[in-house]
Design an enzyme around this catalytic site. Structure first.
Site, mmCIF file in Angstrom:
data_model
loop_
_atom_site.group_PDB
_atom_site.id
_atom_site.type_symbol
_atom_site.label_atom_id
_atom_site.label_comp_id
_atom_site.label_asym_id
_atom_site.label_seq_id
_atom_site.Cartn_x
_atom_site.Cartn_y
_atom_site.Cartn_z
ATOM 1 N N HIS A 376 0.861 -1.197 0.063
ATOM 2 C CA HIS A 376 0.034 -0.051 0.094
ATOM 3 C C HIS A 376 0.910 1.369 0.085
ATOM 4 O O HIS A 376 0.255 2.612 -0.110
ATOM 5 C CB HIS A 376 -1.129 0.216 1.298
ATOM 6 C CG HIS A 376 -2.054 -0.735 0.817
ATOM 7 N ND1 HIS A 376 -3.300 -0.356 0.482
ATOM 8 C CD2 HIS A 376 -2.325 -2.120 1.367
ATOM 9 C CE1 HIS A 376 -4.236 -1.349 0.374
ATOM 10 N NE2 HIS A 376 -3.504 -2.427 1.068
ATOM 11 N N LYS A 567 -8.778 14.381 3.797
ATOM 12 C CA LYS A 567 -7.813 12.868 3.677
ATOM 13 C C LYS A 567 -6.852 13.161 5.011
ATOM 14 O O LYS A 567 -6.851 14.096 5.797
ATOM 15 C CB LYS A 567 -7.048 12.776 2.437
ATOM 16 C CG LYS A 567 -6.006 14.136 2.191
ATOM 17 C CD LYS A 567 -5.455 14.047 0.899
ATOM 18 C CE LYS A 567 -6.217 14.030 -0.552
ATOM 19 N NZ LYS A 567 -5.942 12.773 -1.229
ATOM 20 N N ARG A 568 -6.167 12.017 5.393
ATOM 21 C CA ARG A 568 -5.372 12.114 6.735
ATOM 22 C C ARG A 568 -4.325 13.200 6.468
ATOM 23 O O ARG A 568 -4.138 13.531 5.077
ATOM 24 C CB ARG A 568 -4.690 10.651 6.839
ATOM 25 C CG ARG A 568 -5.333 9.884 7.260
ATOM 26 C CD ARG A 568 -5.989 10.041 8.862
ATOM 27 N NE ARG A 568 -5.216 10.133 9.756
ATOM 28 C CZ ARG A 568 -4.808 9.309 10.551
ATOM 29 N NH1 ARG A 568 -5.767 8.351 10.742
ATOM 30 N NH2 ARG A 568 -3.766 9.339 11.502
ATOM 31 N N LYS A 573 0.965 14.435 1.503
ATOM 32 C CA LYS A 573 -0.461 14.877 0.764
ATOM 33 C C LYS A 573 -0.487 16.425 0.471
ATOM 34 O O LYS A 573 -1.345 16.671 -0.195
ATOM 35 C CB LYS A 573 -1.683 14.393 1.548
ATOM 36 C CG LYS A 573 -1.623 12.741 1.433
ATOM 37 C CD LYS A 573 -2.919 12.393 2.473
ATOM 38 C CE LYS A 573 -3.059 10.865 2.775
ATOM 39 N NZ LYS A 573 -3.828 10.285 1.547
ATOM 40 N N THR A 675 -8.175 6.819 -2.846
ATOM 41 C CA THR A 675 -9.681 6.394 -3.387
ATOM 42 C C THR A 675 -10.505 7.584 -3.162
ATOM 43 O O THR A 675 -11.573 7.469 -3.720
ATOM 44 C CB THR A 675 -10.065 5.299 -2.498
ATOM 45 O OG1 THR A 675 -9.813 5.614 -1.108
ATOM 46 C CG2 THR A 675 -9.288 3.976 -2.761
ATOM 47 N N LYS A 679 -13.987 8.800 -5.205
ATOM 48 C CA LYS A 679 -15.445 9.352 -4.739
ATOM 49 C C LYS A 679 -15.636 10.443 -5.382
ATOM 50 O O LYS A 679 -16.980 10.801 -5.604
ATOM 51 C CB LYS A 679 -15.087 9.523 -3.108
ATOM 52 C CG LYS A 679 -14.844 7.937 -2.468
ATOM 53 C CD LYS A 679 -14.624 8.175 -0.903
ATOM 54 C CE LYS A 679 -13.667 7.047 -0.369
ATOM 55 N NZ LYS A 679 -13.112 7.367 0.835
HETATM 56 C C1 LIG Z 1 -11.922 7.432 1.236
HETATM 57 C C2 LIG Z 1 -11.308 7.739 2.589
HETATM 58 C C3 LIG Z 1 -10.004 8.198 2.883
HETATM 59 C C4 LIG Z 1 -9.153 8.031 1.738
HETATM 60 O O1 LIG Z 1 -8.755 9.082 1.049
HETATM 61 P P1 LIG Z 1 -7.509 9.544 0.392
HETATM 62 O O2 LIG Z 1 -7.867 10.815 -0.396
HETATM 63 O O3 LIG Z 1 -7.559 8.401 -0.719
HETATM 64 O O4 LIG Z 1 -6.319 9.512 1.150
HETATM 65 C C5 LIG Z 1 -9.595 8.446 4.211
HETATM 66 N N1 LIG Z 1 -10.814 8.590 4.970
HETATM 67 C C6 LIG Z 1 -12.001 8.736 4.624
HETATM 68 C C7 LIG Z 1 -12.924 8.648 5.837
HETATM 69 C C8 LIG Z 1 -12.581 8.225 3.591
HETATM 70 O O5 LIG Z 1 -13.677 7.841 3.206
#
Ligand SMILES: *Cc1c(COP(=O)(O)O)cnc(C)c1O
Length: 847
Positions: A376, A567-568, A573, A675, A679
């Site tokens: 990952h 995101k985190r 990032k 991911t 979305k």
């Molecule tokens: C999808 C999702 C992530 C992953 O987000 P990235 O932008 O791919 O890092 C992190 N936290 C939550 C709550 C998510 O739904």
């Protein structure tokens, strides 16, 4: 004039298109009332909204039970190959609405609650998120469970039932503060404890050599209690199982040996054993080598493998006497979600060799054919490298087995590359420089028949760089499986309005075949359709704006660009890049307040690992900038900055459908897939992003001209690395950047403490591994193109439609179908479960 529709009435209007069967509604109401009375022991005079949530949850759950039993019974009888997804994280979020959607009873439930005078959205909001994950990796596991059930795979998710999931984030004085996530306080209606299937897990002890092999003795035992959660497929009568283990002390814990006589202390000490499943480690993309974490990893592995082997033995018909394990890899596939459950490899070897008395080479062949490993990340600080001394104490027999695996592995390498000590050192499972450590990725590669990355660019990097030596040796072992998201939760559940107009245009097959969305390309020039898309986005933005106002008392301009970066929080990032750009926009407004400006609301959210100092400072910078920008009268409603507190699955479901612009701006080569990006694309946002992770494939699917791509490509990043990155040259060359940095450095955003951000600025100037300054100028220019296009809503929306039409590839159904065929050796959709005797009629999205 009629009063505007409430959210509940809007949803009912949409849901009434798939008219609920009145008998179903009646049946549901009966179940609801029965549970309110018998399960919750309340009547409607004293019931609270939470009671109503639980009554509805139980009434919906009732419709899972028959299907769940029948599915498991079918697996027992037909004995198909089982797929086991092992993960330390399952970031499930809420379950009620997802269950209603997958069972096809959402309209029924909407109507039933309406008739009872209850607001179903209010009830859904009462459910706690199951936050048993940190971010993308944990959410991927949850999406995969949904897709595996929808594709009719005989699949199981195995993990830990953490008593405390990911912490709740509060912002106090602009800083992150963590609160414990006591998600089980009110009970969990979706799980079923199975104390009768409790299993022992051993720790510590020593290895005894006997004449018929090694024995692990004098161990301490902790019990693993399974809790099962049903995983319904989409309208296919399949209900799979997610089994999470909870640690329980044995009843004689500490009462036999040294604590004899101190009964009270012995009972109190039960906590020590039960702490194993107490709390999720809150690190994302970071390895923290704590003993408790190693215990967690082995705990889930040991309990799960016993379960897998018990199931293998009991469903194998007509083989009396000693079990033959010859067919094990034909009946069992185990997928390792990162190296976190890597101890499963030596554990299966231990079971085969020490307990089942198989020959080592036979056991090793079976083991390798059973396991597959998903990588990952390529960030070195995230790779698990467990100190040998830790493993030696906690799992002495496993360490021996790892050494033996390594011996045979290195013998082979030595044969192929005689006298190449570097090769041996680079490929060893044991790292010998400094403290001796076990390299868990190497263990996984050697112990699996397939290794995959999670997007094409990432798979190429692991194949040609990170694990180059291994892929040279076994090139066919390395694969790509580009991540995906489930369209059920990330469209049907979270964006009813968009589903409605898509289904009206192309029917509802896209729900289980997302590539059907291609048909939306025919509607790009359909004025009516474009207007509808715009209308839905506007409604979603208004609704999210109302949510912010209600929960946080902030008012936002609903006609501004909703520019969202959730995101985190992590340096790679590059939330900092976004923040520097915000400051630049602010400067631009102040320099010429009368100049035209496309209004923006920049929303940034995400949790920082509690021990990650720099990430916490980044949050403080964002909140400090927000403080200045949001209170400057010169700015008005041209620019707003919101730090979105406590980003989690249920909040993602609210903010993503309301987003115009999705920020995916990691340094090329650092984000394995992402991911979140998928979305947003599915929910009608445009992406500003680098050529990193799955963004590359999104651009391939939608056309680069339909995204805002900027910044260095991965080759350019590596060239710059070789040449040497010097932040100062960019600072001196780009006046906008210089101004922004000078402001931060001089305390413009932290007047009471001008040194507040010195660790951050020092990092950016002196040791920025992620090269923020190098992409600043291109990012700024790209954002200007964004602002310009937003001035033309029709052109913007056409681009949105081309994006939605191109999301087909990013369904986790596609991802799982590839895993099934190319790694697990099973065919998707082969298993069809017939409906139970008392089915509710399934709703349709359109009439
Ligand atoms: C999808 C999702 C992530 C992953 O987000 P990235 O932008 O791919 O890092 C992190 N936290 C939550 C709550 C998510 O739904």
């Amino acid at each position: 004039m009629a009063a505007p529709l409430t959210d509940q009435e809007k949803r009912r209007q949409i849901s009434l298109r798939g008219i609920p069967d009145l008998e179903n509604v009646h049946e549901l109401i009966k179940g609801f009332n029965r549970h309110l009375h018998f399960t919750l022991v309340k009547d409607r005079n004293i019931a609270t909204p939470r009671d109503y949530y639980f009554a509805l949850a139980h009434a919906v759950r009732d419709h899972l039970v028959g299907r769940w039993i029948r599915t498991q019974q079918f697996y027992y009888e037909a004995d198909p190959k089982r797929v086991y997804y092992l993960s330390l994280e399952f970031y499930m979020g809420r379950t009620l609405q997802n269950t209603m959607v997958n069972l096809g009873v959402q309209n029924t439930c909407d109507e039933a609650m309406y008739q009872l005078g209850l607001d179903i959205e209010e009830l859904e909001e009462i459910e706690e998120d199951a936050g048993l994950g940190n971010g993308g990796l944990g959410r991927l596991a949850a999406c995969f469970l949904d897709s595996m059930a929808t594709l009719g795979l005989a699949a199981y998710g195995y993990g830990i039932r953490y008593e405390y999931g990911i912490f709740n984030q509060k912002i106090r004085d602009g800083w992150q503060v963590e609160e414990a996530d006591d998600w089980l306080r009110h009970g969990n209606p979706w799980e079923k404890a199975r104390p009768e299937y409790m299993l022992p897990v051993h720790f510590y002890g020593r290895v005894e050599e006997t004449k018929d092999g090694s024995r692990w003795v004098d161990t301490q035992v902790v019990l693993a209690m399974p809790y099962d959660t049903p995983i319904p497929g989409y309208k296919n009568n399949t209900v799979n199982t997610m089994r999470l283990w909870s640690a329980r002390a044995p009843n004689d814990f500490n009462l036999r040996d040294f604590n004899v006589g101190d009964y009270i202390q012995a009972v109190l000490d039960r906590n020590l054993a039960e702490n194993i499943s107490r709390v999720l480690y809150p690190n994302d993309n970071f390895f923290e080598g704590k003993e408790l974490r190693l215990k967690q990893e082995y705990f889930v592995v040991a309990a799960t493998l016993q379960d897998i082997i018990r199931r293998f033995k009991t469903t194998k018909k007509g083989t009396p006497g000693r079990t033959s394990f010859e067919s094990f890899p034909d009946k069992v596939a185990i997928q390792l979600n990162d190296t976190h459950p890597a101890m499963a490899i030596p554990e299966l070897m231990r079971i085969f060799v020490d307990i089942e008395k198989l020959d080592w080479d036979v056991a090793w062949d079976l083991t390798r054919r059973t396991f597959a490993y998903t990588n990952h990340t390529v960030l070195p600080e995230a790779l698990e490298r467990w100190p040998v001394r830790l493993m030696e104490t906690l799992l002495p027999r496993h360490l021996q087995i790892i050494y033996q695996i390594n011996q045979k592995h290195l013998d082979k390498i030595a044969c192929l590359f005689p006298d190449d000590m570097d090769k041996l050192r680079q490929m060893s499972l044991i790292e010998e420089d400094g403290e001796k450590r076990v390299n868990m990725a190497h263990l996984c590669i050697v112990g699996s028949h397939a290794v995959n990355g999670v997007a094409q660019i990432h798979s190429n990097i692991i194949k040609t760089q990170v694990f180059r030596n291994f892929s040279d040796l076994e090139p066919d072992k390395f694969q790509n499986k580009t991540n995906g998201i489930t369209p059920r939760r990330w469209l049907l559940v979270c964006n009813t309005g968009l589903v409605d107009i898509i289904a009206e245009a192309i029917g509802e097959d896209f729900v289980t075949d997302l590539s059907e969305l291609r048909k939306l390309n025919d509607f790009v020039d359909d004025k009516h359709f474009i207007q509808n898309i715009m209308k839905v986005k506007q409604e979603n933005k208004l609704k999210f704006g109302q949510y912010l106002e209600r929960e946080y008392h902030v008012k936002i301009n609903p006609s501004s660009i909703f520019d969202v970066h959730v995101k985190r929080i992590h340096e790679y990032k590059r939330q900092v890049l976004n923040c520097l750009h915000i400051i630049h926009l602010y400067n631009k407004i102040r320099m010429n307040p009368a100049a035209p400006f496309t209004p923006r609301t920049v929303i940034i959210g995400g949790k920082a690992a509690p021990g990650y100092h720099m990430a916490k400072v980044i949050i403080k910078l964002i909140t400090s900038v927000a403080d200045v920008v949001n209170h400057d009268p010169l700015v008005g409603d041209k620019l707003k900055v919101i730090f979105l507190e406590n980003y989690r699955v249920s909040l993602a479901e609210k903010v993503i459908p309301a987003t115009d612009l999705s920020e995916q701006i990691s340094t090329a080569g650092t984000e394995a897939s992402g991911t979140g990006n998928m979305k947003f694309m599915l929910n009608g946002a445009l992406t500003i992003g680098t050529m990193d992770g799955a963004n590359v494939e999104m651009a391939e699917e939608a056309g680069e001209e339909n995204m805002f791509i900027f910044g260095m490509r991965v080759e350019e990043v590596q060239e710059l690395d070789e040449k040497g990155y010097d932040a100062m040259t960019y600072y001196e060359k780009i006046p906008e950047l210089k101004q922004v940095m000078d402001q931060i450095t001089s305390g413009f955003f932290s007047p009471k403490n001008p040194n507040m951000f010195k660790d951050l600025t020092n990092m950016l100037f002196k040791h920025d591994r992620f090269k923020v300054f190098a992409d600043f100028e291109d990012y700024m220019k790209c954002q200007e193109r964004v602002s310009k296009l937003f001035q033309d809503p029709v052109e913007w929306t056409k681009m949105v439609v081309r994006n939605i039409a191109a999301t087909g590839k990013f369904s986790s159904d596609r991802t799982i179908a590839e895993y099934a065929r190319e790694i697990w050796g099973v065919e998707p959709s082969n298993i069809k479960i017939s409906p139970p005797c008392e089915p509710l009629r399934v709703d349709h999205l359109t009439t």
